[in-house]
Motif scaffolding. Structure first.
Motif, mmCIF file in Angstrom:
data_model
loop_
_atom_site.group_PDB
_atom_site.id
_atom_site.type_symbol
_atom_site.label_atom_id
_atom_site.label_comp_id
_atom_site.label_asym_id
_atom_site.label_seq_id
_atom_site.Cartn_x
_atom_site.Cartn_y
_atom_site.Cartn_z
ATOM 1 N N VAL A 52 -8.607 -9.168 2.886
ATOM 2 C CA VAL A 52 -8.307 -8.267 1.765
ATOM 3 C C VAL A 52 -6.915 -7.678 1.927
ATOM 4 O O VAL A 52 -6.144 -7.575 0.963
ATOM 5 C CB VAL A 52 -9.377 -7.166 1.662
ATOM 6 N N ARG A 53 -6.576 -7.290 3.159
ATOM 7 C CA ARG A 53 -5.250 -6.720 3.403
ATOM 8 C C ARG A 53 -4.149 -7.717 3.035
ATOM 9 O O ARG A 53 -3.118 -7.335 2.447
ATOM 10 C CB ARG A 53 -5.143 -6.350 4.887
ATOM 11 N N GLU A 54 -4.361 -8.977 3.334
ATOM 12 C CA GLU A 54 -3.341 -9.982 3.044
ATOM 13 C C GLU A 54 -3.320 -10.380 1.577
ATOM 14 O O GLU A 54 -2.315 -10.902 1.098
ATOM 15 C CB GLU A 54 -3.575 -11.214 3.919
ATOM 16 N N ARG A 55 -4.403 -10.107 0.875
ATOM 17 C CA ARG A 55 -4.520 -10.559 -0.511
ATOM 18 C C ARG A 55 -4.022 -9.530 -1.520
ATOM 19 O O ARG A 55 -3.656 -9.878 -2.634
ATOM 20 C CB ARG A 55 -5.980 -10.916 -0.813
ATOM 21 N N CYS A 56 -4.024 -8.250 -1.160
ATOM 22 C CA CYS A 56 -3.651 -7.227 -2.149
ATOM 23 C C CYS A 56 -2.756 -6.166 -1.534
ATOM 24 O O CYS A 56 -2.737 -5.979 -0.304
ATOM 25 C CB CYS A 56 -4.892 -6.590 -2.775
ATOM 26 N N ASP A 57 -2.025 -5.470 -2.397
ATOM 27 C CA ASP A 57 -1.122 -4.405 -1.967
ATOM 28 C C ASP A 57 -1.727 -3.022 -2.183
ATOM 29 O O ASP A 57 -1.064 -2.014 -1.960
ATOM 30 C CB ASP A 57 0.208 -4.497 -2.731
ATOM 31 N N PHE A 58 -2.981 -2.970 -2.623
ATOM 32 C CA PHE A 58 -3.647 -1.689 -2.841
ATOM 33 C C PHE A 58 -4.176 -1.149 -1.513
ATOM 34 O O PHE A 58 -4.392 -1.906 -0.558
ATOM 35 C CB PHE A 58 -4.802 -1.865 -3.830
ATOM 36 N N PRO A 59 -4.398 0.161 -1.424
ATOM 37 C CA PRO A 59 -4.979 0.713 -0.194
ATOM 38 C C PRO A 59 -6.346 0.104 0.096
ATOM 39 O O PRO A 59 -7.177 -0.059 -0.801
ATOM 40 C CB PRO A 59 -5.094 2.215 -0.500
ATOM 41 N N VAL A 60 -6.570 -0.224 1.362
ATOM 42 C CA VAL A 60 -7.813 -0.858 1.800
ATOM 43 C C VAL A 60 -8.510 0.069 2.796
ATOM 44 O O VAL A 60 -7.921 0.469 3.807
ATOM 45 C CB VAL A 60 -7.541 -2.227 2.460
ATOM 46 N N PHE A 61 -9.760 0.395 2.496
ATOM 47 C CA PHE A 61 -10.574 1.210 3.391
ATOM 48 C C PHE A 61 -11.676 0.346 3.999
ATOM 49 O O PHE A 61 -12.063 -0.679 3.440
ATOM 50 C CB PHE A 61 -11.196 2.394 2.638
ATOM 51 N N ALA A 62 -12.173 0.784 5.129
ATOM 52 C CA ALA A 62 -13.313 0.131 5.766
ATOM 53 C C ALA A 62 -14.295 1.206 6.208
ATOM 54 O O ALA A 62 -13.893 2.293 6.631
ATOM 55 C CB ALA A 62 -12.865 -0.704 6.960
ATOM 56 N N TYR A 63 -15.578 0.901 6.094
ATOM 57 C CA TYR A 63 -16.635 1.856 6.415
ATOM 58 C C TYR A 63 -17.331 1.407 7.699
ATOM 59 O O TYR A 63 -18.005 0.383 7.719
ATOM 60 C CB TYR A 63 -17.643 1.909 5.264
ATOM 61 N N GLN A 64 -17.132 2.175 8.773
ATOM 62 C CA GLN A 64 -17.905 1.951 9.994
ATOM 63 C C GLN A 64 -19.276 2.566 9.757
ATOM 64 O O GLN A 64 -19.473 3.772 9.880
ATOM 65 C CB GLN A 64 -17.213 2.587 11.203
ATOM 66 N N VAL A 65 -20.233 1.728 9.407
ATOM 67 C CA VAL A 65 -21.488 2.211 8.843
ATOM 68 C C VAL A 65 -22.427 2.729 9.924
ATOM 69 O O VAL A 65 -22.170 2.628 11.128
ATOM 70 C CB VAL A 65 -22.172 1.107 8.011
ATOM 71 N N SER A 66 -23.553 3.259 9.465
ATOM 72 C CA SER A 66 -24.481 3.975 10.341
ATOM 73 C C SER A 66 -24.966 3.141 11.513
ATOM 74 O O SER A 66 -25.036 3.618 12.648
ATOM 75 C CB SER A 66 -25.675 4.464 9.516
ATOM 76 N N GLY A 67 -25.308 1.874 11.269
ATOM 77 C CA GLY A 67 -25.794 1.041 12.358
ATOM 78 C C GLY A 67 -24.720 0.754 13.386
ATOM 79 O O GLY A 67 -25.011 0.658 14.596
#
Length: 328
Positions: A265-280
């Motif tokens: 995703v980072r390489e595909r777009c110039d928009f801000p990219v977030f990631a969720y370190q989820v509960s598990g």
């Protein structure tokens, strides 16, 4: 035997802590994190979640103290989830768009106390419906996306009117970003941003969250609308659709098991990219540390560095406050 003379010896640049710090490519900073908060009704409530040691459900007054902790550490924003008693839920999740709803009251109070703290509201229905699915169900028990989009617009508007800075739709409803954007713009809330859970997989790592938010589906699962964990190219279609509909930022969820997607995703777009370190992902590190198998601080920091190194601009993590203390 005479040792070989090597012109390049990478170890030269690793031997000293000062040298390693000087040449470190990826850094964690408090401004990288968003802190999720589980909200409940009542006063003076700070109830630990059994499956997420160190994470609590908070009444609004307790949540304010947690927000103060976040502000003191330089964390730029919080992500709010409402957790309701069973009697407050219904088939469509109408409590989620009530003007005096839990998230709405919390948002107003937080913005009054901490005007510079970003308030992000998760926009979904699983915590508010009596069946635990992410929207309105039809007569066959399948999600009715058109009816769900109409309710999602009401939910987003109620959040915007309560002072929320960012709407974060997480239900993987086709057309959700466009529906929210049109509703916000029509109501003159053009400045409210949309952070889309654009790439959200049907993951085994959500279990503790469903305990924390009391949001497990009462039948079936969510594989009909969340992404198949085996798919990569499908994520690009989801990304392009949401950006085309007006998303300001996008998210990959979960994070640690999908580092390749964060990089894609980072390489595909110039928009801000977030990631969720989820509960598990959070809970498995805690459990391993409690069992003595891992060092908690080092393993958590390494996991977050990996997420940022993969290309995330921001990380949603339940460890945010603790990590900021470690980084001092």
């Amino acid at each position: 035997m005479k040792p070989h003379s090597l012109r390049h010896q990478p170890r030269r640049l690793r031997r000293q802590a000062a040298m390693r710090a000087l040449l470190r490519e990826t850094h964690l900073h408090p401004s990288d994190f968003l802190l999720p908060i589980f909200l409940v009704e009542g006063e003076a409530i700070r109830s630990e979640i059994a499956s997420m040691p160190g994470v609590f459900r908070h009444s609004i007054d307790s949540a304010l103290r947690l927000c103060s902790d976040a502000v003191d550490r330089g964390i730029p924003g919080v992500l709010l989830f409402g957790v309701l008693d069973a009697q407050a839920k219904d088939a469509v999740g109408s409590a989620s768009w009530a003007s005096e709803g839990l998230v709405q009251r919390a948002s107003r109070t937080i913005k009054e106390r901490f005007p510079n703290l970003l308030v992000i509201a998760d926009a979904c229905f699983c915590e508010y419906t009596d069946h635990g699915h992410c929207g309105v169900l039809d007569a066959h028990g399948d999600r009715d996306d058109n009816a769900t989009l109409e309710n999602l617009q009401q939910q987003a508007l109620s959040y915007a009117e309560a002072g929320v800075d960012v709407i974060a739709p997480s239900g993987m409803v086709d057309g959700m970003v466009l529906a929210i954007r049109e509703a916000l713009d029509a109501a003159r809330h053009e400045n409210v941003a949309v952070l889309s859970y654009a790439i959200k997989y049907a993951s085994a790592f959500y279990g503790p969250f469903r305990d924390a938010a009391d949001s497990a589906p009462s039948f079936g699962d969510r594989r009909a609308y969340q992404m198949d964990s085996a798919n990569r190219r499908e994520a690009f279609r989801e990304l392009d659709l949401d950006l085309g509909e007006g998303a300001d930022m996008v998210m990959v969820k979960p994070a640690m098991a999908y580092l390749d997607l964060i990089r894609d995703v980072r390489e595909r777009c110039d928009f801000p990219v977030f990631a969720y370190q989820v509960s598990g992902e959070y809970s498995m590190l805690r459990a391993a540390a409690q069992a003595g198998y891992l060092d908690l601080q080092n393993s958590v920091l390494e996991s977050l560095l990996a997420i940022k190194r993969a290309g995330a601009d921001g990380i949603i993590t339940y460890s945010a406050v603790e990590v900021c203390d470690w980084l001092r």
